[in-house]
Design a protein around this motif. Structure first.
Motif, PDB file in Angstrom:
ATOM      1  N   ARG B 341       0.876  -1.119   0.078  1.00 44.42           N
ATOM      2  CA  ARG B 341       0.005   0.091   0.226  1.00 44.42           C
ATOM      3  C   ARG B 341       0.744   1.348   0.118  1.00 44.42           C
ATOM      4  O   ARG B 341       1.927   1.200   0.648  1.00 44.42           O
ATOM      5  CB  ARG B 341      -0.918   0.055   1.230  1.00 44.42           C
ATOM      6  CG  ARG B 341      -1.865  -1.151   1.273  1.00 44.42           C
ATOM      7  CD  ARG B 341      -2.775  -1.109   0.054  1.00 44.42           C
ATOM      8  NE  ARG B 341      -3.678  -2.164   0.116  1.00 44.42           N
ATOM      9  CZ  ARG B 341      -4.616  -2.239  -0.748  1.00 44.42           C
ATOM     10  NH1 ARG B 341      -4.850  -1.404  -1.845  1.00 44.42           N
ATOM     11  NH2 ARG B 341      -5.521  -3.324  -0.952  1.00 44.42           N
ATOM     12  N   GLU B 423      -3.139  -1.736  -5.513  1.00 44.42           N
ATOM     13  CA  GLU B 423      -2.650  -0.394  -5.305  1.00 44.42           C
ATOM     14  C   GLU B 423      -2.236   0.302  -6.593  1.00 44.42           C
ATOM     15  O   GLU B 423      -2.534   1.318  -7.023  1.00 44.42           O
ATOM     16  CB  GLU B 423      -1.527  -0.521  -4.483  1.00 44.42           C
ATOM     17  CG  GLU B 423      -1.169   0.954  -3.856  1.00 44.42           C
ATOM     18  CD  GLU B 423      -2.271   1.731  -2.779  1.00 44.42           C
ATOM     19  OE1 GLU B 423      -3.136   0.839  -2.107  1.00 44.42           O
ATOM     20  OE2 GLU B 423      -2.645   2.863  -2.816  1.00 44.42           O
ATOM     21  N   LYS B 426      -5.481   1.026  -8.706  1.00 43.16           N
ATOM     22  CA  LYS B 426      -5.912   2.317  -8.396  1.00 43.16           C
ATOM     23  C   LYS B 426      -4.794   3.254  -8.737  1.00 43.16           C
ATOM     24  O   LYS B 426      -5.563   4.661  -9.718  1.00 43.16           O
ATOM     25  CB  LYS B 426      -6.048   2.364  -6.719  1.00 43.16           C
ATOM     26  CG  LYS B 426      -6.704   3.120  -6.105  1.00 43.16           C
ATOM     27  CD  LYS B 426      -7.150   2.955  -4.743  1.00 43.16           C
ATOM     28  CE  LYS B 426      -6.092   2.625  -3.877  1.00 43.16           C
ATOM     29  NZ  LYS B 426      -6.323   2.793  -2.360  1.00 43.16           N
ATOM     30  N   TRP B 427      -3.773   3.136  -8.829  1.00 44.33           N
ATOM     31  CA  TRP B 427      -2.807   4.156  -9.332  1.00 44.33           C
ATOM     32  C   TRP B 427      -2.997   4.422 -10.703  1.00 44.33           C
ATOM     33  O   TRP B 427      -3.091   5.669 -11.147  1.00 44.33           O
ATOM     34  CB  TRP B 427      -1.281   3.719  -8.921  1.00 44.33           C
ATOM     35  CG  TRP B 427      -0.288   4.735  -9.528  1.00 44.33           C
ATOM     36  CD1 TRP B 427       0.418   4.314 -10.822  1.00 44.33           C
ATOM     37  CD2 TRP B 427       0.313   6.042  -9.415  1.00 44.33           C
ATOM     38  NE1 TRP B 427       1.427   5.171 -11.121  1.00 44.33           N
ATOM     39  CE2 TRP B 427       1.193   6.276 -10.218  1.00 44.33           C
ATOM     40  CE3 TRP B 427      -0.210   6.883  -8.407  1.00 44.33           C
ATOM     41  CZ2 TRP B 427       1.856   7.521 -10.121  1.00 44.33           C
ATOM     42  CZ3 TRP B 427       0.307   8.023  -8.378  1.00 44.33           C
ATOM     43  CH2 TRP B 427       1.323   8.539  -9.226  1.00 44.33           C
ATOM     44  N   TYR B 430      -6.004   6.677 -11.468  1.00 44.50           N
ATOM     45  CA  TYR B 430      -5.796   8.024 -10.818  1.00 44.50           C
ATOM     46  C   TYR B 430      -5.003   8.478 -12.121  1.00 44.50           C
ATOM     47  O   TYR B 430      -5.105   9.626 -12.702  1.00 44.50           O
ATOM     48  CB  TYR B 430      -4.748   8.110  -9.714  1.00 44.50           C
ATOM     49  CG  TYR B 430      -5.563   7.726  -8.263  1.00 44.50           C
ATOM     50  CD1 TYR B 430      -6.867   7.504  -8.375  1.00 44.50           C
ATOM     51  CD2 TYR B 430      -4.739   7.338  -7.451  1.00 44.50           C
ATOM     52  CE1 TYR B 430      -7.613   6.874  -7.345  1.00 44.50           C
ATOM     53  CE2 TYR B 430      -5.275   6.932  -6.375  1.00 44.50           C
ATOM     54  CZ  TYR B 430      -6.764   6.773  -6.131  1.00 44.50           C
ATOM     55  OH  TYR B 430      -7.375   6.462  -5.017  1.00 44.50           O
ATOM     56  N   ASP B 436      -4.361  12.316  -8.288  1.00 47.72           N
ATOM     57  CA  ASP B 436      -4.049  11.449  -7.223  1.00 47.72           C
ATOM     58  C   ASP B 436      -4.958  11.811  -5.913  1.00 47.72           C
ATOM     59  O   ASP B 436      -4.099  12.576  -5.324  1.00 47.72           O
ATOM     60  CB  ASP B 436      -2.710  11.419  -7.003  1.00 47.72           C
ATOM     61  CG  ASP B 436      -2.163  10.674  -5.966  1.00 47.72           C
ATOM     62  OD1 ASP B 436      -3.088   9.771  -5.204  1.00 47.72           O
ATOM     63  OD2 ASP B 436      -1.132  10.571  -5.070  1.00 47.72           O
ATOM     64  N   ASP B 438      -5.692  10.352  -3.150  1.00 48.03           N
ATOM     65  CA  ASP B 438      -5.162   9.839  -2.063  1.00 48.03           C
ATOM     66  C   ASP B 438      -3.792  10.682  -1.425  1.00 48.03           C
ATOM     67  O   ASP B 438      -3.857  10.744  -0.151  1.00 48.03           O
ATOM     68  CB  ASP B 438      -4.502   8.453  -2.419  1.00 48.03           C
ATOM     69  CG  ASP B 438      -5.506   7.461  -2.588  1.00 48.03           C
ATOM     70  OD1 ASP B 438      -6.966   7.614  -2.250  1.00 48.03           O
ATOM     71  OD2 ASP B 438      -5.371   6.064  -3.169  1.00 48.03           O
ATOM     72  N   PHE B 439      -3.015  10.821  -2.251  1.00 44.27           N
ATOM     73  CA  PHE B 439      -1.798  11.509  -1.786  1.00 44.27           C
ATOM     74  C   PHE B 439      -1.131  12.830  -2.495  1.00 44.27           C
ATOM     75  O   PHE B 439      -0.121  13.333  -2.105  1.00 44.27           O
ATOM     76  CB  PHE B 439      -0.547  10.590  -1.551  1.00 44.27           C
ATOM     77  CG  PHE B 439      -0.811   9.482  -0.670  1.00 44.27           C
ATOM     78  CD1 PHE B 439      -0.732   9.666   0.586  1.00 44.27           C
ATOM     79  CD2 PHE B 439      -1.213   8.145  -1.121  1.00 44.27           C
ATOM     80  CE1 PHE B 439      -1.055   8.705   1.854  1.00 44.27           C
ATOM     81  CE2 PHE B 439      -1.550   7.094  -0.316  1.00 44.27           C
ATOM     82  CZ  PHE B 439      -1.406   7.632   1.209  1.00 44.27           C
TER      83      PHE B 439
END
Lengths: 150, 542
Positions: B341, B423, B426-427, B430, B436, B438-439
């Motif tokens: 993750r 992960e 998902k990346w 994005y 993005d 998340d971050f």
């Protein structure tokens, strides 16, 4: 091209020197920074050693391919990096001066390629001749040791 | 009791400086400027300490070099910016001293010594997109190239820098494309840049002032007078010969941090970092001497953090060499923990990114990101960037884990395969969306520092083209920055806030007077040089 040749007069006959040099197992451990070597065939071997570049040490794995065995006077070889972009070669030459004395030369050239080649070659400019000298001297010392010359 | 008065001295000087890094040599220059006799003691066989090993960049607000480049700076803005980053963990008067005195120190060095800098035009501030940050130009100063022949035989003793090639910041020494031909030419003619240039030019200034330097001579103990004043140093050579040196006006501790002392690291830091990116001599000698002398401590749980990477075929002084690495900010890559993750914006500054390694999960009762963490990337990134020591276009070396599928790669490195597959799925989504959530990759300056700052185009790239690669990222540091608390004169203070007479500290040997901040390139060396200078000056003038 970073290279170096070192020549020494050895108080031994040329055949004694040949008997030692023609078997890589005899002198591979004398390579400065030697870690291990493996004989793959009569003409091919792999070597790992840790080169002391002065400001840092670098472990290198090389493949050595023997080009010529010319008994009793010459062994020539090619080398290339297995995980680094190096290539080059070298030789050992023996020339009888008289029945009991032989002139022995060790030569090494290594050139780095790729993106960092120019920089690495600058570093090797000092390292390669030093290694050629140290290896040749180490072989001579070993020859003298095992042949009981004091 | 180690702090004993001695009646016999092997040598008497005005000021003793421990260490030869940026803080130490600046202190020595300042002390020697008035004609005082200065002795510098260096524990190792090379001079330059952590600075020589570094980019050698001081971060100095309001400096004259940036003015000459046309970059505007403002006292109030700088102070607000530092306070914003310090999160109320630095004292206002120390921030103000740094801001007000820093540019004077740089001007002094320019006017009176061979130390020269350039204000790099194309090297922005790390936090340039923060409201409080400088938007145009930089406060970082790039040491001008220096020829080691100018310091004669000492040139051979300037600590080697295996991290940075001999290029300036603008030439790509720290970030960006490297011209290896220029590197080769500089190596051939003995021209150095970055940390080595700063050290060599400062050392020239020391030589010009008659400063005496002893290498392989470690300061071991402070000698205290009856009134609690520090009056000298007991030193030990590598051959275990003991010398007693008297310091009539002061002892300046500037011999680096404690990152190579496992016991001190364990005692003070949040986690045991495994990969200091510094010379191995930094073992907390100064910290231990200051503690014995009764110094108050500050900033002890902090370091100049760095997510270190390793090419295990390189060693520096018998340790596998931790390297700065590269590629973590680039597209086609993410950083994950053992669960596969993501846990952090991968492209934040090197000081900020590892702070996420300390996150604690109170449900699982563990530190899930304590590592090793992994940079996962694909062939596209491999083909486009120098990653650690891997050049584009060359086969990946055997020390890099690689596989044809993400699952296979995860199994190889001991990361949860389902987590990593999910992960990356998902990346990649994005990346398609160009955001993005998340971050927030692609949003900050540092992740594409010299190419316009973070953006979806620069930083969001799918991980989709095999083979796939994994490189461990370790908790590293460019040194610790906790230590004896100092005041605005560089004097070490006790727990009552009173100066310990005759004792000074600067650089990584002291607590960072600006607290836990790393404002931009040179956030380390800037305060080190400034408070080193102030210490040297105060010692001889008080």
């Amino acid at each position: 091209m970073p290279q170096g040749t070192h020549t020494v007069e050895v108080p031994l006959d040329i055949q004694t020197i040949w008997n030692f040099v023609h078997d890589m197992n005899n002198w591979a451990p004398l390579v400065p920074g030697y870690i291990e070597h493996e004989i793959l065939s009569e003409r091919q071997s792999t070597w790992a050693f840790k080169g002391d570049l002065g400001f840092m040490k670098k472990t290198v794995k090389l493949q050595i391919d023997i080009k010529e065995w010319n008994e009793p006077s010459e062994v020539t070889f090619d080398l290339k990096g297995m995980s680094d972009n190096f290539k080059g070669g070298g030789y050992f030459r023996a020339e009888a001066i008289d029945e009991k004395t032989t002139k022995m030369s060790g030569h090494l050239d290594i050139t780095a390629g790729g993106m960092m080649g120019a920089m690495v070659n600058q570093i090797l400019t000092k390292f390669v001749p030093q290694t050629a000298e140290e290896l040749t001297e180490a072989i001579v010392a070993k020859l003298l040791e095992i042949n009981l010359v004091k | 009791m180690s702090n004993t008065m001695t009646t016999h001295w092997d040598k008497e000087v005005d000021v003793i400086v421990l260490g030869t890094g940026g803080a130490a040599l600046t202190a020595a220059v300042a002390a020697a400027e008035s004609g005082s006799k200065v002795l510098v003691l260096e524990k190792t066989h090379q001079i330059g300490g952590t600075t020589a090993f570094s980019g050698g960049v001081p971060w100095i607000p309001l400096n004259h070099y940036m003015k000459e480049q046309g970059f505007e700076d403002n006292r109030e803005d700088v102070i607000n910016f530092i306070k914003r980053l310090a999160l109320d963990r630095a004292e206002d008067h120390m921030i103000e001293t740094f801001v007000d005195k820093g540019h004077e120190v740089i001007k002094f060095l320019h006017d009176h010594t061979p130390v020269r800098f350039v204000s790099p035009k194309s090297y922005p501030e790390y936090y340039a997109r923060m409201d409080e940050a400088l938007k145009h130009g930089t406060r970082s100063l790039d040491p001008a190239p220096f020829n080691l022949n100018e310091i004669g035989e000492w040139g051979e003793l300037v600590r080697q820098n295996p991290i940075f090639p001999p290029l300036t910041l603008e030439e790509g020494g720290a970030v960006g494309g490297i011209d290896f031909q220029v590197v080769a030419e500089r190596m051939q003619n003995n021209t150095v840049t970055m940390g080595r240039a700063l050290i060599a030019s400062l050392f020239k200034a020391c030589l010009d002032r008659g400063v005496e330097t002893l290498i392989e001579t470690a300061g071991k103990e402070l000698v205290m007078g009856e009134d609690g004043q520090v009056v000298g140093v007991i030193a030990e050579t590598k051959d275990e010969e003991i010398f007693r040196f008297a310091a009539r006006k002061g002892v300046i501790l500037a011999s680096g941090g404690f990152e190579w002392n496992k016991q001190l690291v364990k005692a003070f830091l949040k986690a045991e970092f495994t990969h200091p990116v510094t010379p191995p001599g930094n073992e907390g000698d100064a910290l231990m001497m200051a503690m014995k002398a009764g110094a108050a401590l500050e900033n002890m749980s902090e370091a100049w953090w760095y997510p270190a990477m390793v090419d295990p075929t390189f060693e520096y002084e018998d340790n596998v060499m931790a390297q700065l690495g590269s590629g973590r900010q680039g597209p086609n890559s993410i950083v994950v923990n053992k669960y596969g993750r993501r846990f952090v914006h991968e492209g934040t500054t090197y000081n900020d990114m590892p702070r996420a390694f300390f996150n604690y999960d109170p449900v699982k009762v563990e530190f899930p990101n304590e590592g090793p963490n992994w940079m996962i990337f694909d062939q596209q990134l491999k083909d486009s960037q120098l990653i650690v020591t891997m050049s584009p276009g060359e086969p990946a070396p055997e020390w890099v884990d690689q596989a044809d599928s993400i699952r296979e790669l995860a199994e190889k490195i001991g990361v949860d395969p389902a987590g990593l597959e999910d992960e990356i799925r998902k990346w990649n989504e994005y990346c398609e969306q160009g955001v993005d959530p998340d971050f927030h990759r692609g949003t900050i300056q540092f992740e594409a520092l010299t190419s316009g700052g973070g953006s979806p185009a620069n930083n969001l790239g799918k991980i989709e083209k095999g083979p796939f690669y994994a490189l461990p990222i370790y908790l590293g540091a460019l040194g610790t920055n906790g230590g004896p608390k100092i005041n605005e004169n560089g004097q070490v203070v006790n727990f009552k806030g009173e100066p310990i007479k005759g004792l000074y500290a600067a650089g990584n040997a002291s607590g960072n007077p600006l607290g836990p901040i790393y404002p931009s390139a040179g956030g380390t060396i800037g305060p080190a040089m400034v408070f080193g200078f102030l210490a040297g000056q105060h010692a001889v003038n008080s």
